[in-house]
Write a protein that holds these residues in place. Structure first.
Motif, PDB file in Angstrom:
ATOM      1  N   LEU A   1       0.822  -1.208   0.000  1.00  0.00           N
ATOM      2  CA  LEU A   1       0.000   0.000   0.000  1.00  0.00           C
ATOM      3  C   LEU A   1       0.857   1.258   0.000  1.00  0.00           C
ATOM      4  N   PHE A   2       1.942   1.252   0.790  1.00  0.00           N
ATOM      5  CA  PHE A   2       2.822   2.415   0.847  1.00  0.00           C
ATOM      6  C   PHE A   2       3.440   2.688  -0.517  1.00  0.00           C
ATOM      7  N   LEU A   3       3.970   1.633  -1.156  1.00  0.00           N
ATOM      8  CA  LEU A   3       4.593   1.803  -2.461  1.00  0.00           C
ATOM      9  C   LEU A   3       3.571   2.219  -3.510  1.00  0.00           C
ATOM     10  N   PHE A   4       2.349   1.690  -3.394  1.00  0.00           N
ATOM     11  CA  PHE A   4       1.276   2.013  -4.330  1.00  0.00           C
ATOM     12  C   PHE A   4       0.947   3.503  -4.279  1.00  0.00           C
ATOM     13  N   PHE A   5       0.742   4.036  -3.090  1.00  0.00           N
ATOM     14  CA  PHE A   5       0.382   5.442  -2.982  1.00  0.00           C
ATOM     15  C   PHE A   5       1.565   6.363  -3.216  1.00  0.00           C
ATOM     16  N   GLN A   6       2.781   5.910  -2.925  1.00  0.00           N
ATOM     17  CA  GLN A   6       3.949   6.699  -3.275  1.00  0.00           C
ATOM     18  C   GLN A   6       4.042   6.869  -4.790  1.00  0.00           C
TER      19      GLN A   6
ATOM     20  N   ALA B   1      -0.709  -7.644 -11.704  1.00  0.00           N
ATOM     21  CA  ALA B   1      -0.853  -6.350 -12.370  1.00  0.00           C
ATOM     22  C   ALA B   1      -0.812  -5.182 -11.398  1.00  0.00           C
ATOM     23  N   GLY B   2      -0.959  -5.451 -10.101  1.00  0.00           N
ATOM     24  CA  GLY B   2      -0.957  -4.384  -9.113  1.00  0.00           C
ATOM     25  C   GLY B   2      -2.040  -4.590  -8.073  1.00  0.00           C
ATOM     26  N   LEU B   3      -2.263  -3.564  -7.274  1.00  0.00           N
ATOM     27  CA  LEU B   3      -3.202  -3.645  -6.171  1.00  0.00           C
ATOM     28  C   LEU B   3      -4.605  -3.230  -6.613  1.00  0.00           C
ATOM     29  N   GLU B   4      -5.602  -4.065  -6.304  1.00  0.00           N
ATOM     30  CA  GLU B   4      -6.996  -3.784  -6.619  1.00  0.00           C
ATOM     31  C   GLU B   4      -7.740  -3.399  -5.338  1.00  0.00           C
ATOM     32  N   LEU B   5      -8.199  -2.157  -5.261  1.00  0.00           N
ATOM     33  CA  LEU B   5      -8.950  -1.717  -4.100  1.00  0.00           C
ATOM     34  C   LEU B   5     -10.396  -2.185  -4.188  1.00  0.00           C
TER      35      LEU B   5
ATOM     36  N   GLY C   1      -4.121  -0.849  -9.756  1.00  0.00           N
ATOM     37  CA  GLY C   1      -3.385   0.402  -9.865  1.00  0.00           C
ATOM     38  C   GLY C   1      -4.227   1.638 -10.075  1.00  0.00           C
ATOM     39  N   SER C   2      -5.564   1.498 -10.129  1.00  0.00           N
ATOM     40  CA  SER C   2      -6.438   2.638 -10.422  1.00  0.00           C
ATOM     41  C   SER C   2      -7.104   3.164  -9.154  1.00  0.00           C
TER      42      SER C   2
END
Length: 297
Positions: A10-15, A209-213, A234-235
């Protein structure tokens, strides 16, 4: 160990999102056909609506032919700009040298354009700008810092930054309903309902592909919460096409999902040698237009 890994992701995603947000953005517009589940986008019609090195972002339709958005000048100050599809003209709804306006939209009563205002001391609160060009005024003087918001029953549901960030609904002075404390930046009322839709960071899905919220809604009237599946990897942004269908983007691709369906349907991709990564969007079913924000390469 899993919680530590999730927190790191989560930290890397929002950074990465903060890094993206520092670049220049433009608005693009494209035509659509049909409505809701029959909506088609026409990527071949896509063209820039703005084309500047500065920040043009956060579009919202305020009626069937006019769009408002936040735009930065050469000094980095943000004002509310109105674009008319009827005349093709841009005009300033605000021109303030000591503060910046973000996330403009029309209030429920249609008498004001609301905005998150970064005031001279960097306080961020919701302000109201009369559509008759009268003097603006702060709405909730005791609620800050506000990041994002939307309206229900002439009251605001607000993303309030803090530790943690919270989604709240201001029922009245000193009467605050706390909805969630693990949220992303999208706060969008579900059309023709008393539900506030938002992206939740609780139990995100980690994919290659990334993080799905998680896409959730909260009903202001009943107090019931509903999960409507996952967002795209990632969106951070979505909009409602209508009461039943959502629109979201990933890269330059645009996708649709029914709230009860598990998967997203690919609608098309904007081809551009100058812009990439669609984020925020605004849709007018009356105009058959979709406006998207894209980052300059």
């Amino acid at each position: 160990m899993y919680r530590l890994l999730s927190a790191l992701v989560l930290f890397l995603f929002f950074q990465s999102q903060i890094t993206v947000a520092q670049g220049g953005f433009d608005l693009w517009v494209l035509d659509t056909e049909g409505k809701g589940k029959k909506l088609k986008i026409l990527p071949e019609t896509a063209k820039p609506l703005t084309n500047r090195p500065e920040y043009d972002n956060q579009p919202n339709f305020i009626n069937d032919s006019e769009l408002v958005f936040s735009a930065a000048d050469e000094k980095g100050n943000h004002d509310i700009i109105l674009y008319s599809f009827r005349t093709g003209n841009f005009s300033n709804l605000s021109k303030t040298s000591d503060r910046s306006e973000f996330s403009p939209t029309l209030t429920d009563c249609k008498q004001y354009i609301s905005a998150v205002v970064m005031e001279p001391d960097s306080t961020q609160r919701v302000w109201l700008y009369p559509t008759n060009m009268g003097e603006p005024e702060v709405l909730y003087d005791d609620i800050a810092p506000v990041g994002y918001y939307d309206w229900y029953d002439n009251k605001a549901a607000m993303f309030v930054l803090g530790q943690p960030n919270k989604l709240i609904y201001a029922r009245g002075k000193g009467d605050i309903l706390e909805i969630d404390d693990q949220i992303g930046r999208s706060v969008k009322r579900r059309p023709k309902t008393s539900q506030i839709g938002y992206l939740s960071m609780k139990s995100p899905r980690e994919t290659l592909a990334g993080l799905e919220l998680v896409i959730r809604s909260f009903d202001i009237e009943s107090g019931k919460s509903e999960v409507m599946g996952f967002g795209l990897a990632g969106s951070l942004d979505f909009i409602w096409l209508d009461q039943d269908y959502l629109l979201m983007a990933q890269g330059n691709g645009i996708y649709r999902k029914k709230t009860t369906d598990p998967e997203w349907e690919f609608l098309g991709k904007i081809q551009s040698s100058t812009h990439q990564n669609i984020t925020r969007m605004a849709y007018s079913p009356e105009l058959n237009k979709l406006v998207v924000t894209m980052q300059r390469k």
